[in-house]
Design a protein around this motif. Structure first.
Motif, PDB file in Angstrom:
ATOM      1  N   LEU A 124       0.712  -1.186  -0.065  1.00  0.00           N
ATOM      2  CA  LEU A 124      -0.032   0.065  -0.118  1.00  0.00           C
ATOM      3  C   LEU A 124       0.911   1.182  -0.036  1.00  0.00           C
ATOM      4  CD1 LEU A 124      -2.729  -1.154   2.534  1.00  0.00           C
ATOM      5  CD2 LEU A 124      -3.064  -0.882   0.127  1.00  0.00           C
ATOM      6  N   THR A 125       1.832   1.200   0.749  1.00  0.00           N
ATOM      7  CA  THR A 125       2.794   2.476   0.544  1.00  0.00           C
ATOM      8  C   THR A 125       3.336   2.606  -0.751  1.00  0.00           C
ATOM      9  OG1 THR A 125       4.749   1.152   1.427  1.00  0.00           O
ATOM     10  CG2 THR A 125       3.453   2.154   2.954  1.00  0.00           C
ATOM     11  N   ARG A 126       3.460   1.677  -1.411  1.00  0.00           N
ATOM     12  CA  ARG A 126       4.074   1.979  -2.857  1.00  0.00           C
ATOM     13  C   ARG A 126       3.010   2.613  -3.588  1.00  0.00           C
ATOM     14  NH1 ARG A 126       8.470  -1.740  -3.995  1.00  0.00           N
ATOM     15  NH2 ARG A 126       8.346  -1.304  -5.994  1.00  0.00           N
ATOM     16  N   ARG A 127       1.582   2.442  -3.394  1.00  0.00           N
ATOM     17  CA  ARG A 127       0.744   3.209  -3.910  1.00  0.00           C
ATOM     18  C   ARG A 127       0.180   4.354  -3.397  1.00  0.00           C
ATOM     19  NH1 ARG A 127      -3.073  -2.051  -3.776  1.00  0.00           N
ATOM     20  NH2 ARG A 127      -4.917  -0.569  -4.139  1.00  0.00           N
ATOM     21  N   ALA A 128       0.885   4.989  -2.541  1.00  0.00           N
ATOM     22  CA  ALA A 128       0.553   6.255  -1.848  1.00  0.00           C
ATOM     23  C   ALA A 128       0.939   7.371  -2.783  1.00  0.00           C
ATOM     24  CB  ALA A 128       1.439   6.169  -0.447  1.00  0.00           C
ATOM     25  N   VAL A 129      -0.244   8.111  -2.614  1.00  0.00           N
ATOM     26  CA  VAL A 129       0.073   9.376  -3.562  1.00  0.00           C
ATOM     27  C   VAL A 129       1.145  10.225  -3.172  1.00  0.00           C
ATOM     28  CG1 VAL A 129      -2.415   9.370  -4.456  1.00  0.00           C
ATOM     29  CG2 VAL A 129      -1.616  10.708  -2.243  1.00  0.00           C
ATOM     30  N   ASN A 130       1.747  10.188  -1.870  1.00  0.00           N
ATOM     31  CA  ASN A 130       2.704  11.232  -1.640  1.00  0.00           C
ATOM     32  C   ASN A 130       3.393  10.200  -0.265  1.00  0.00           C
ATOM     33  OD1 ASN A 130       1.377  12.101   0.691  1.00  0.00           O
ATOM     34  ND2 ASN A 130       0.396  13.394  -0.591  1.00  0.00           N
ATOM     35  N   ARG A 131       4.471  10.936  -0.041  1.00  0.00           N
ATOM     36  CA  ARG A 131       5.344  10.058   1.067  1.00  0.00           C
ATOM     37  C   ARG A 131       4.520  10.367   2.272  1.00  0.00           C
ATOM     38  NH1 ARG A 131      10.431   8.326   1.539  1.00  0.00           N
ATOM     39  NH2 ARG A 131      11.102   7.858   3.775  1.00  0.00           N
ATOM     40  N   GLU A 132       3.903  11.474   2.602  1.00  0.00           N
ATOM     41  CA  GLU A 132       3.283  11.791   3.894  1.00  0.00           C
ATOM     42  C   GLU A 132       2.035  10.780   4.140  1.00  0.00           C
ATOM     43  OE1 GLU A 132       0.621  15.182   5.900  1.00  0.00           O
ATOM     44  OE2 GLU A 132       1.295  15.800   3.801  1.00  0.00           O
ATOM     45  N   VAL A 133       1.239  10.457   3.083  1.00  0.00           N
ATOM     46  CA  VAL A 133       0.239   9.268   3.145  1.00  0.00           C
ATOM     47  C   VAL A 133       0.848   7.944   3.540  1.00  0.00           C
ATOM     48  CG1 VAL A 133      -1.444   7.963   1.913  1.00  0.00           C
ATOM     49  CG2 VAL A 133      -1.473  10.685   1.645  1.00  0.00           C
ATOM     50  N   GLY A 134       2.064   7.686   2.782  1.00  0.00           N
ATOM     51  CA  GLY A 134       2.700   6.521   3.184  1.00  0.00           C
ATOM     52  C   GLY A 134       2.868   6.448   4.553  1.00  0.00           C
ATOM     53  N   VAL A 156      -5.119   7.596  -1.285  1.00  0.00           N
ATOM     54  CA  VAL A 156      -4.931   8.922  -1.179  1.00  0.00           C
ATOM     55  C   VAL A 156      -4.825   9.640   0.194  1.00  0.00           C
ATOM     56  CG1 VAL A 156      -5.913   9.025  -3.463  1.00  0.00           C
ATOM     57  CG2 VAL A 156      -7.315   9.055  -1.430  1.00  0.00           C
ATOM     58  N   GLU A 157      -5.182   8.801   1.153  1.00  0.00           N
ATOM     59  CA  GLU A 157      -5.254   9.401   2.698  1.00  0.00           C
ATOM     60  C   GLU A 157      -5.375   8.393   3.566  1.00  0.00           C
ATOM     61  OE1 GLU A 157      -4.245  11.211   4.798  1.00  0.00           O
ATOM     62  OE2 GLU A 157      -5.132  13.221   4.258  1.00  0.00           O
ATOM     63  N   VAL A 158      -4.835   8.565   4.891  1.00  0.00           N
ATOM     64  CA  VAL A 158      -4.986   7.715   5.857  1.00  0.00           C
ATOM     65  C   VAL A 158      -5.750   8.222   7.053  1.00  0.00           C
ATOM     66  CG1 VAL A 158      -3.594   6.345   7.768  1.00  0.00           C
ATOM     67  CG2 VAL A 158      -2.729   6.430   5.476  1.00  0.00           C
ATOM     68  N   TYR A 159      -6.580   7.628   7.641  1.00  0.00           N
ATOM     69  CA  TYR A 159      -7.527   8.390   8.794  1.00  0.00           C
ATOM     70  C   TYR A 159      -7.167   7.510  10.079  1.00  0.00           C
ATOM     71  CZ  TYR A 159      -9.692  11.216   5.201  1.00  0.00           C
ATOM     72  OH  TYR A 159     -10.177  11.939   4.052  1.00  0.00           O
TER      73      TYR A 159
END
Length: 521
Positions: A330-340, A394-397
């Protein structure tokens, strides 16, 4: 590193007795029960002993301590030498430490919007929010007011008092969502904040045309504080009161019944109208998983999620302990490093949480999961994230936070399905999709819940609880893409008012289970 759905390609020929998921795998999956002496011609190995359907068969010699792969990923380590054709399970496969390459954003790619926008018949609230159902909800601030809340809702049960809602055909029902906490906790702590966030999310959920919030009066979770922290304002369709102030149980019940009666006429004015699929927010769940979950139903749901995202909708992947060991995909598919990094931080929180509670992340899989062929949490996680398709993260909550992003998001929740789905609905999910291989009886008011079977045997045995069968993927009668498209259409139909099996059976009230965290004093 291949995307999960790219590597899951069960053989279309049903005569093939085992399924290979990736060229690098050390194991294949028994399509049906295999007896000793059976030759797996496609693998060139002879089966040793009885191997249940959905379980793993060694495709090659595996040395003791060697990493064992399924989906092209590590699912554990051989606890002893394993010969070709042997059953691979808890007796010879164990957890072990290994490094994961998070490779933040390496596989992120632009989403191609659908050429023609899909739609469903939703209910548009006065503030523009879109609902898939039209309920009156009764929430409690504390366990002490649960009996009163249920008594009020019971007065409007169509199966007991058919006349109660006869004049209001556009109201789906009156439901009481009660819980077992709300007092004896730190008033400024994380536990109460999480409960208030959950209750606030339900109070503001578009699937509720009106809400009552009922307390006892002396609890830690004071309604006034709940309203303040969640930005809620009392109005004609959000009413609050306490048993102690109203004058006791009987008077409180009658007061609540009167308030519900006052909401029904306006709630019944709701009418459905076509709205774009971007208003659909789907919570992704899997429970009672088996060895087929990551082969059939989960990737089919993933294909449906890809379609939903292409149409501008939102999918919420959750159950943090059940992505453990697969989070790097999933981190590989994060839209940016912050989300990962947000996702990795939630994994680290869980590791710490388990350590301070003398628990282990590998208390998964459950006994039923193991009977169905899953051996380690790594294996379960790899199959579980197939629900997320191939789209970007795209985001983590955090638990029960309001979900505003469009696309695939992650919400931190436990793996226990009722707690997890409760958080998703609090975050705004207006539909739940729930895959199962062992069988499930589940609903999630006020959001409809679709249950998706991984195999034909489950479908035949428990069809009255299942909404879609993905076992035909295993037999070669349908492809993952075809089932994904069918499920996407079922999502739209259900969001438009088609009742799910769990709704027909009356599930949904008892499955409201907020996450209880922290000390009870």
């Amino acid at each position: 590193m291949p995307a999960m759905n790219d590597i899951i390609k069960p053989a279309a020929n049903a005569a093939v007795q085992a399924i290979r998921l990736h060229k690098d795998d050390d194991v294949v999956i028994a399509r049906n029960q295999l007896v000793g002496g059976t030759v797996l011609e496609c693998e060139g190995v002879r089966v040793s002993g009885l191997i249940p359907a959905g379980h793993k068969v060694a495709a090659r010699h595996i040395e003791q301590g060697q990493a064992v792969k399924r989906y092209g990923q590590i699912i554990g380590f051989a606890s002893r030498a394993i010969q070709p054709g042997e059953h691979v399970h808890t007796h010879n496969l164990a957890m072990g430490d290994f490094s994961r390459d998070y490779a933040f954003c390496a596989d992120a790619k632009a989403t191609v919007p659908a050429q023609q926008t899909a739609s469903f018949d939703g209910i548009v609230r006065h503030d523009g929010r879109v609902a898939t159902r039209n309920y009156i909800g009764i929430l409690t601030s504390v366990n002490c007011s649960a009996t009163v809340a249920r008594a009020i809702a019971d007065r409007f049960r169509r199966d007991v008092f058919p006349e109660a809602l006869a004049a209001y055909p556009n109201v789906d029902g009156v439901v009481a969502l009660t819980h077992g906490v709300g007092c004896a906790v730190d008033p400024d702590g994380e536990a109460l904040a999480m409960l208030q966030r959950t209750l606030g999310g339900y109070a503001a959920h578009p699937n509720f045309a009106g809400v009552l919030v009922i307390g006892l009066g002396c609890e830690t979770n004071q309604i006034s504080r709940l309203m303040e922290t969640q930005g809620l304002i009392e109005a004609d369709f959000l009413r609050t009161f306490n048993i102690q102030e109203t004058g006791g149980t009987a008077k409180t019940i009658e007061h609540g019944v009167k308030l519900v009666h006052g909401m029904l006429a306006e709630a019944d004015k709701a009418r459905r109208q076509p709205v774009p699929a971007r208003h659909l927010v789907v919570g992704l769940q899997c429970g009672g998983s088996d060895g087929y979950s990551g082969i059939s139903a989960n990737p089919a749901l993933g294909a449906a999620v890809d379609l939903l995202v292409q149409h501008g909708g939102t999918a919420i992947l959750s159950e943090t302990p059940e992505i453990y060991g697969a989070e790097h995909l999933l981190t590989r598919r994060a839209v940016n490093r912050e989300v990962g990094e947000k996702l990795v931080n939630r994994i680290r929180w869980w590791e710490s949480y388990c350590e301070r509670n003398n628990a282990a992340m590998n208390n998964n899989p459950s006994a039923g999961n193991k009977a169905g062929g899953l051996t380690t949490v790594l294996e379960k996680s790899l199959g579980g994230i197939a629900k997320a398709g191939n789209t970007n993260l795209v985001e983590v909550y955090e638990y029960a936070q309001h979900v505003s992003a469009k696309g695939l998001v992650f919400m931190d929740t436990p793996g226990y399905d009722p707690i997890s789905a409760t958080g998703q609905v609090a975050g705004g999910a207006n539909l739940i999709c729930f895959t199962t291989g062992r069988g499930s009886a589940y609903g999630c008011a006020p959001a409809p819940s679709l249950k998706i079977a991984t195999n034909n045997a489950l479908w035949d045995r428990q069809q009255e609880d299942m909404d879609l069968n993905c076992g035909t993927i295993l037999t070669g009668e349908a492809s993952i893409a075809e089932k994904g498209a069918e499920l996407f259409q079922l999502m739209l139909d259900t969001a438009s008012g088609k009742r799910s099996r769990s709704e027909q059976h009356g599930y949904g009230q008892n499955e409201f289970v907020p996450w209880q965290i922290g000390a009870i004093t």
